[in-house]
Design an enzyme around this catalytic site. Structure first.
Site, mmCIF file in Angstrom:
data_model
loop_
_atom_site.group_PDB
_atom_site.id
_atom_site.type_symbol
_atom_site.label_atom_id
_atom_site.label_comp_id
_atom_site.label_asym_id
_atom_site.label_seq_id
_atom_site.Cartn_x
_atom_site.Cartn_y
_atom_site.Cartn_z
ATOM 1 N N VAL A 67 -3.848 2.535 0.507
ATOM 2 C CA VAL A 67 -4.452 2.016 -0.720
ATOM 3 C C VAL A 67 -3.396 1.207 -1.474
ATOM 4 O O VAL A 67 -2.233 1.609 -1.544
ATOM 5 C CB VAL A 67 -4.965 3.186 -1.598
ATOM 6 N N THR A 112 0.824 -1.208 0.000
ATOM 7 C CA THR A 112 0.000 0.000 0.000
ATOM 8 C C THR A 112 0.859 1.260 0.000
ATOM 9 O O THR A 112 2.047 1.231 0.300
ATOM 10 C CB THR A 112 -0.929 0.027 1.230
ATOM 11 N N ASP A 113 0.203 2.358 -0.338
ATOM 12 C CA ASP A 113 0.869 3.655 -0.284
ATOM 13 C C ASP A 113 0.574 4.311 1.067
ATOM 14 O O ASP A 113 -0.013 3.692 1.956
ATOM 15 C CB ASP A 113 0.457 4.535 -1.467
ATOM 16 N N GLN A 114 0.931 5.568 1.201
ATOM 17 C CA GLN A 114 0.752 6.290 2.460
ATOM 18 C C GLN A 114 -0.714 6.389 2.875
ATOM 19 O O GLN A 114 -1.020 6.503 4.049
ATOM 20 C CB GLN A 114 1.365 7.695 2.345
ATOM 21 N N MET A 115 -1.628 6.294 1.915
ATOM 22 C CA MET A 115 -3.056 6.384 2.204
ATOM 23 C C MET A 115 -3.666 5.036 2.566
ATOM 24 O O MET A 115 -4.858 4.926 2.797
ATOM 25 C CB MET A 115 -3.792 6.972 0.996
#
Length: 143
Positions: free
Chosen positions: A22, A17-20
């Site tokens: 997601v 996932t990314d920082q969000m």
């Protein structure tokens, strides 16, 4: 009849996932690879064994359509099927579904060509007729 759909479930890992929170977009292509590897494994054959027989399946094209995001810790199901099969080409179709609500998150396809270890095109039906017949049965729904 409809093609046979092979399924494989996995849980979204934090590193995907990314920082969000997601799933990063390129990870879906990795999941497509998991789907087709597991589809081949259901034939009682691994990708490695196929390569040891001198058959490679390089990707020539990929298409992906993002519908909704998968998030950290979601359980997802990769649904893979043989969409097209010719003497020298193979196309897989994929859907990534969130298990909890059966929401379609991503769909896509990868196109492959059958080659030997020198990356020269081969006719799979001639070099590996059993493997070709199995793929054909998957495509045709086990007819």
């Amino acid at each position: 009849m409809s093609p046979i759909i092979h399924t494989h479930q996995l849980r979204v890992r934090y590193g995907e996932t990314d920082q969000m929170g997601v799933v990063y977009h390129t990870n879906y292509l990795n999941w497509f690879e998991v789907g087709r590897t597991e589809l081949i494994r259901q034939a009682g054959l691994t990708y490695r064994e196929l390569e040891e027989r001198g058959v490679l399946l390089p990707v020539t094209d990929a298409a992906i359509s993002y519908k909704k995001p998968a998030r950290y810790d979601d359980m997802v199901e990769i649904r893979t099927r043989v969409k097209e099969l010719t003497a020298v080409r193979l196309t897989f179709a994929y859907e990534v579904i969130r298990v909890s609500d059966q929401e379609l998150l991503v769909s896509g396809e990868t196109m492959h060509v059958f080659t030997n270890s020198e990356l020269r095109p081969i006719r799979l039906a001639k070099t590996e007729p059993e493997v070709y017949a199995w793929l054909d049965a998957q495509h045709k729904g086990g007819e």
